[in-house]
Design a protein around this motif. Structure first.
Motif, PDB file in Angstrom:
ATOM      1  N   TYR A  94       0.850  -1.190   0.000  1.00 50.55           N
ATOM      2  CA  TYR A  94       0.000   0.000   0.000  1.00 50.55           C
ATOM      3  C   TYR A  94       0.886   1.240   0.000  1.00 50.55           C
ATOM      4  O   TYR A  94       1.760   1.399   0.859  1.00 50.55           O
ATOM      5  N   HIS A  95       0.679   2.098  -0.995  1.00 52.92           N
ATOM      6  CA  HIS A  95       1.448   3.335  -1.122  1.00 52.92           C
ATOM      7  C   HIS A  95       0.674   4.455  -0.420  1.00 52.92           C
ATOM      8  O   HIS A  95      -0.323   4.964  -0.947  1.00 52.92           O
ATOM      9  N   VAL A  96       1.143   4.811   0.765  1.00 53.40           N
ATOM     10  CA  VAL A  96       0.469   5.842   1.546  1.00 53.40           C
ATOM     11  C   VAL A  96       0.514   7.169   0.799  1.00 53.40           C
ATOM     12  O   VAL A  96      -0.474   7.900   0.705  1.00 53.40           O
ATOM     13  N   ASP A  97       1.679   7.479   0.261  1.00 54.33           N
ATOM     14  CA  ASP A  97       1.866   8.673  -0.559  1.00 54.33           C
ATOM     15  C   ASP A  97       3.038   8.392  -1.481  1.00 54.33           C
ATOM     16  O   ASP A  97       3.429   7.237  -1.677  1.00 54.33           O
ATOM     17  N   ASP A  98       3.626   9.420  -2.045  1.00 60.56           N
ATOM     18  CA  ASP A  98       4.729   9.224  -2.978  1.00 60.56           C
ATOM     19  C   ASP A  98       5.999   8.759  -2.287  1.00 60.56           C
ATOM     20  O   ASP A  98       6.958   8.363  -2.965  1.00 60.56           O
ATOM     21  N   GLN A  99       6.032   8.776  -0.962  1.00 62.50           N
ATOM     22  CA  GLN A  99       7.250   8.406  -0.247  1.00 62.50           C
ATOM     23  C   GLN A  99       7.115   7.114   0.555  1.00 62.50           C
ATOM     24  O   GLN A  99       8.014   6.273   0.537  1.00 62.50           O
ATOM     25  N   TRP A 100       6.021   6.935   1.258  1.00 61.67           N
ATOM     26  CA  TRP A 100       5.890   5.800   2.171  1.00 61.67           C
ATOM     27  C   TRP A 100       5.081   4.661   1.537  1.00 61.67           C
ATOM     28  O   TRP A 100       4.033   4.889   0.940  1.00 61.67           O
ATOM     29  N   SER A 101       5.608   3.412   1.702  1.00 61.24           N
ATOM     30  CA  SER A 101       4.894   2.210   1.263  1.00 61.24           C
ATOM     31  C   SER A 101       5.025   1.142   2.333  1.00 61.24           C
ATOM     32  O   SER A 101       6.082   1.003   2.967  1.00 61.24           O
ATOM     33  N   PHE A 102       3.951   0.397   2.524  1.00 64.78           N
ATOM     34  CA  PHE A 102       3.943  -0.698   3.489  1.00 64.78           C
ATOM     35  C   PHE A 102       3.529  -1.984   2.782  1.00 64.78           C
ATOM     36  O   PHE A 102       2.606  -1.979   1.956  1.00 64.78           O
ATOM     37  N   THR A 103       4.208  -3.080   3.111  1.00 63.96           N
ATOM     38  CA  THR A 103       3.917  -4.376   2.504  1.00 63.96           C
ATOM     39  C   THR A 103       3.635  -5.401   3.586  1.00 63.96           C
ATOM     40  O   THR A 103       4.382  -5.503   4.573  1.00 63.96           O
ATOM     41  N   LEU A 104       2.559  -6.148   3.411  1.00 66.85           N
ATOM     42  CA  LEU A 104       2.234  -7.268   4.290  1.00 66.85           C
ATOM     43  C   LEU A 104       1.929  -8.477   3.420  1.00 66.85           C
ATOM     44  O   LEU A 104       1.276  -8.358   2.372  1.00 66.85           O
ATOM     45  N   GLY A 105       2.413  -9.635   3.861  1.00 64.85           N
ATOM     46  CA  GLY A 105       2.140 -10.839   3.095  1.00 64.85           C
ATOM     47  C   GLY A 105       2.273 -12.074   3.949  1.00 64.85           C
ATOM     48  O   GLY A 105       2.778 -12.032   5.084  1.00 64.85           O
ATOM     49  N   GLY A 106       1.810 -13.174   3.434  1.00 67.18           N
ATOM     50  CA  GLY A 106       1.921 -14.439   4.141  1.00 67.18           C
ATOM     51  C   GLY A 106       1.631 -15.605   3.223  1.00 67.18           C
ATOM     52  O   GLY A 106       1.009 -15.437   2.163  1.00 67.18           O
ATOM     53  N   ARG A 107       2.101 -16.765   3.625  1.00 69.46           N
ATOM     54  CA  ARG A 107       1.871 -17.978   2.854  1.00 69.46           C
ATOM     55  C   ARG A 107       1.620 -19.121   3.828  1.00 69.46           C
ATOM     56  O   ARG A 107       2.398 -19.320   4.775  1.00 69.46           O
ATOM     57  N   TYR A 108       0.551 -19.847   3.588  1.00 70.53           N
ATOM     58  CA  TYR A 108       0.252 -21.042   4.381  1.00 70.53           C
ATOM     59  C   TYR A 108       0.545 -22.262   3.518  1.00 70.53           C
ATOM     60  O   TYR A 108       0.037 -22.380   2.398  1.00 70.53           O
ATOM     61  N   THR A 109       1.377 -23.156   4.032  1.00 73.54           N
ATOM     62  CA  THR A 109       1.789 -24.347   3.286  1.00 73.54           C
ATOM     63  C   THR A 109       1.494 -25.596   4.095  1.00 73.54           C
ATOM     64  O   THR A 109       1.731 -25.632   5.303  1.00 73.54           O
ATOM     65  N   ARG A 110       1.000 -26.600   3.410  1.00 70.69           N
ATOM     66  CA  ARG A 110       0.819 -27.919   4.024  1.00 70.69           C
ATOM     67  C   ARG A 110       1.554 -28.945   3.173  1.00 70.69           C
ATOM     68  O   ARG A 110       1.348 -29.031   1.959  1.00 70.69           O
ATOM     69  N   ASP A 111       2.423 -29.717   3.829  1.00 70.39           N
ATOM     70  CA  ASP A 111       3.214 -30.758   3.176  1.00 70.39           C
ATOM     71  C   ASP A 111       2.831 -32.126   3.718  1.00 70.39           C
ATOM     72  O   ASP A 111       2.660 -32.287   4.931  1.00 70.39           O
ATOM     73  N   GLU A 112       2.728 -33.081   2.823  1.00 66.58           N
ATOM     74  CA  GLU A 112       2.554 -34.478   3.222  1.00 66.58           C
ATOM     75  C   GLU A 112       3.608 -35.312   2.507  1.00 66.58           C
ATOM     76  O   GLU A 112       3.782 -35.185   1.291  1.00 66.58           O
ATOM     77  N   LYS A 113       4.304 -36.173   3.262  1.00 71.66           N
ATOM     78  CA  LYS A 113       5.334 -37.027   2.677  1.00 71.66           C
ATOM     79  C   LYS A 113       5.154 -38.461   3.154  1.00 71.66           C
ATOM     80  O   LYS A 113       4.844 -38.707   4.319  1.00 71.66           O
ATOM     81  N   GLU A 114       5.374 -39.373   2.216  1.00 69.53           N
ATOM     82  CA  GLU A 114       5.400 -40.794   2.541  1.00 69.53           C
ATOM     83  C   GLU A 114       6.630 -41.398   1.897  1.00 69.53           C
ATOM     84  O   GLU A 114       6.871 -41.208   0.699  1.00 69.53           O
ATOM     85  N   ALA A 115       7.410 -42.108   2.696  1.00 70.40           N
ATOM     86  CA  ALA A 115       8.682 -42.638   2.198  1.00 70.40           C
ATOM     87  C   ALA A 115       8.832 -44.101   2.570  1.00 70.40           C
ATOM     88  O   ALA A 115       8.393 -44.543   3.638  1.00 70.40           O
ATOM     89  N   ASP A 116       9.446 -44.848   1.652  1.00 71.52           N
ATOM     90  CA  ASP A 116       9.886 -46.210   1.983  1.00 71.52           C
ATOM     91  C   ASP A 116      11.392 -46.254   1.814  1.00 71.52           C
ATOM     92  O   ASP A 116      11.952 -45.711   0.857  1.00 71.52           O
ATOM     93  N   VAL A 117      12.058 -46.858   2.781  1.00 71.67           N
ATOM     94  CA  VAL A 117      13.518 -46.881   2.829  1.00 71.67           C
ATOM     95  C   VAL A 117      13.983 -48.311   3.077  1.00 71.67           C
ATOM     96  O   VAL A 117      13.431 -49.007   3.938  1.00 71.67           O
TER      97      VAL A 117
END
Length: 735
Positions: free
Chosen positions: A409-432
């Motif tokens: 978000y650009h408040v004006d010509d000088q100040w900008s603020f950034t917010l972000g996020g990522r939600y990740t779900r991993d599933e793994k199955e292994a045979d060894v």
């Protein structure tokens, strides 16, 4: 005549002295319009949208097609000498497997199923495995390297940073280019590329390269070449302009590497063989066949839709697969002391949907991401002098889903603020599995008893994890030439299963290990001075790592005991400065400097000999992470009657480097490399002739190796080295 424009960076110390305040490396965008004598505007996609490098609150380096051509860059590993706090190298006994570290974080062990710490992207497609990731420079428009966690927009396994290999855009113009190169060690390269329009709304293009070179050395006892190159690679593209709002891009790429497997240099005298330790570090002995095969291929479809003036939609669908069949002689003698034949196979299918919004105040990018992949492999540990063979193999299936969003978000010509996020779900199955056999057995042979004498491991396990990775930053544009920023980023590297697990030695080795995480705080400034002739970008960072994944391989009489544990916490802090100075309209200086202080706070590992958990943080240091890296370069353009001649040169310095976390005889002292090039462009810009000299003073420097001591009755300390001095001549024609 339109002369080529050039830029690079001045050494940080000089810039810091000049400025007192700082800022970052930028490379050229050949299509940018600039005033005479000023540096060019650099476009990057670090935040998944086109922006000026000087406006992005991220530590990023970018290398354009012309910069790569003028320096004679052949593959992405050469870029490590142009950036601070970065390591891109060929992994140990391989030719095309990548070892990548940024700010102390990477992947030491390229075993299948293990996750990297630096994300590699071809355009918008994530490349999950390091095998075949030493990308050749072909049909490339730009290479971007982002330092620091990129978890919000790029996802898991970018905990150290990310590299984006951006291919040429199809324009519909008729273009054709052919380039031939000859050089030291009988180098013989041919690259062909071009594009055209089959209809007003349908463009096609492609590129092909065959790259060949004799070995820097040989396997003395067999006469086979060592460190040779025999590689073919190609790419096909198509672009369909469905209407004024929608276009669809298709891409396919493939690489086949038949170079011999690499033999290491024995750093100590053999105790079992009469052969002397060789003086040439590129010569080796072997008790194995030297053939090697690596194949990768990928396919993608990208849909871009301009929904309206504010909203954009993008879909990226991709499939990639790889196959490796290789042999590595760990002890590099004529005796079968420790031989490792290995086969890796992997495939991945990915789908990403992105939505982008932009108005006068707000920039937003968000979407969802899906990944399905399987990585399988098997390797043998052939202990010929002991009459034993251990086969270790298995598969790991990974399913990953993520939702992400980031808004500025650009408040004006000088100040900008950034917010972000990522939600990740991993599933793994292994045979060894891990079986021990009596006698000598290779993966492609059946001349041994069918039944193992011991079952060290044979299990299946699965686990799942979820993680939210936030990001926040603020930037202040003090004036058009000066921007300050501060950011917080969280990143993580996915958990997994030790595919080498030996539960007969360590019963807990079957347990999955968890993700490792990092919180990074960064403050930076991006600036231009002297009426746009001097660009200097500075960043300082502090990273707090928790649950770091520690891979420990300990030689024991019956093989190698492996374990991967969330056993370490660490603190990493440093400074990076990159700069470009246009001294005159025809003379540019470039440079960068990076300082990093990386320390383990705690490392708790299981000792299979004492059966105790020990804190070894007082002995450990970060691998592949020199404390100081720097480079200083220049290029000078001369106007000739028949064209323009560009003379460029650079010196790159890397501080002392520890190869593994534990100190070893393989650790490398500091060294400097000097490169220089002359490139001539014809008046019509259709002919180019380039003369490139690399490692001018023939510096000998070690990149990696194996260190197992004398556990198997032999001194197994073998090293792998960077390229010696080479000279090449290229002639290219384009229309």
């Amino acid at each position: 005549m339109k002369q080529p424009k050039f830029q690079k960076s001045m050494i940080a110390a000089a810039v810091a002295t000049l400025l007192g305040s700082p800022a970052a490396l930028a490379q050229q965008n050949e299509e940018a319009e600039v005033d005479e004598g000023k540096l060019e505007r650099i476009e990057v996609t670090a935040r998944r949208t086109n922006e000026s490098l000087q406006e992005v609150p991220v530590s990023v380096s970018a290398f354009g097609e012309q910069e790569l051509e003028q320096s004679g860059i052949e593959d992405i590993t050469e870029l490590q000498f142009k950036m601070p706090n970065t390591t891109f190298q060929v992994s140990r006994g391989t030719n095309s497997t990548l070892t990548a570290y940024i700010r102390g974080v990477g992947q030491q062990d390229p075993l299948w199923g293990f996750e990297p710490g630096v994300g590699i992207y071809i355009d918008d497609v994530y490349v999950a495995r390091p095998q075949g990731a030493v990308l050749e420079v072909l049909d490339v428009q730009r290479v971007e390297v982002l330092r620091g966690p990129q978890g919000t927009l790029y996802g898991k396994n970018t905990i150290g940073g990310a590299m984006k290999y951006v291919t040429r855009e199809l324009t519909g113009y008729n273009e054709f280019e052919v380039k031939g190169t000859v050089g030291s060690y009988n180098q013989r390269d041919l690259k062909v590329s071009g594009q055209t329009a089959l209809a007003d709304n349908f463009y096609v293009g492609g590129a092909f390269a065959t790259l060949n070179r004799d070995g820097f050395g040989e396997f003395v006892n067999t006469g086979d070449e060592n460190y040779n190159k025999e590689l073919m690679t190609g790419r096909l593209n198509a672009k369909w302009l469905v209407n004024k709002d929608i276009n669809v891009k298709f891409a396919a790429d493939w690489t086949k590497d038949d170079s011999n497997s690499r033999g290491g240099h024995r750093e100590q005298e053999s105790v079992l063989s009469d052969e002397p330790r060789l003086t040439d570090v590129y010569d080796s002995y072997t008790a194995m066949p030297t053939w090697n095969e690596v194949e990768t291929e990928g396919y993608s479809m990208t849909v871009d839709w301009a929904i309206n003036n504010d909203w954009m939609f993008k879909s990226v669908t991709a499939y990639r697969e790889g196959y490796t069949d290789t042999n590595i002689d760990f002890d590099s003698t004529v005796n079968p002391v420790l031989l490792v034949p290995a086969i890796y196979e992997d495939d991945q299918t990915t789908q990403e949907f992105q939505f982008m919004y932009r108005d006068d105040r707000m920039d937003f990018v968000g979407g969802v991401y899906f990944y399905e992949g399987e990585a399988c492999g098997v390797f043998g540990t052939v202990l010929g002098m002991l009459g034993l063979t251990i086969d270790n193999g298995g598969c790991v299936d990974t399913s990953s889903q993520a939702a992400f969003g980031q808004a500025t978000y650009h408040v004006d010509d000088q100040w900008s603020f950034t917010l972000g996020g990522r939600y990740t779900r991993d599933e793994k199955e292994a045979d060894v599995y891990r079986y021990t056999y009596a006698g000598v057995k290779f993966l492609d042979r059946n001349d041994y008893a069918a039944d193992p004498i011991a079952v060290n491991s044979d299990f299946t396990t699965k686990a799942d994890w979820s993680k939210f990775s936030p990001h926040a930053s603020v930037s202040y544009q003090a004036n058009p030439d000066l921007m300050f920023y501060a950011s917080y980023s969280n990143g993580f590297k996915s958990g997994g299963v030790d595919m080498r697990a030996d539960v007969s030695i360590n019963p807990s080795a079957r347990d999955p290990y968890d993700p490792e995480t990092v919180d990074t705080y960064e403050i930076g400034v991006k600036s231009e001075f002297m009426d746009g002739r001097l660009r200097a970008n500075l960043s300082t960072f502090y990273s707090d790592y928790q649950d770091m994944q520690v891979t420990v391989q300990t030689a024991v009489p019956t093989g190698v005991s492996s374990q991967v544990l969330n056993a370490a916490d660490s603190t990493v802090k440093g400074v990076e400065l990159e700069s470009t100075f246009a001294a005159t309209d025809s003379l540019n200086f470039t440079g960068s400097i990076g300082y990093i202080n990386a320390e383990f706070d705690e490392v708790a590992v299981f000792n299979p000999t004492t059966q105790q958990v020990e804190d070894v943080s007082n002995r450990w240091s970060f691998a592949n992470t020199p404390e100081l890296t720097a480079n200083l370069g220049f290029n000078q353009e001369f106007n000739l009657g028949n064209g323009a001649l560009v003379w460029s040169g650079a010196v790159a310095y890397r501080d002392e480097t520890q190869i593994f976390e534990e100190p070893s005889p393989l650790d490398e002292d500091s060294y400097s490399l000097v490169n220089t090039s002359l490139v001539w462009y014809s008046n019509a810009s259709n002919w180019t002739v380039g003369l490139h000299a690399k490692n001018v003073f023939d510096e000998e420097y070690r990149l990696s190796g194996y260190n197992f001591g004398s556990t198997f009755g032999e001194n197994i300390v073998t090293g792998y080295y960077g390229d010696p001095r080479t000279v090449s001549l290229s002639v290219g024609y384009r229309f």
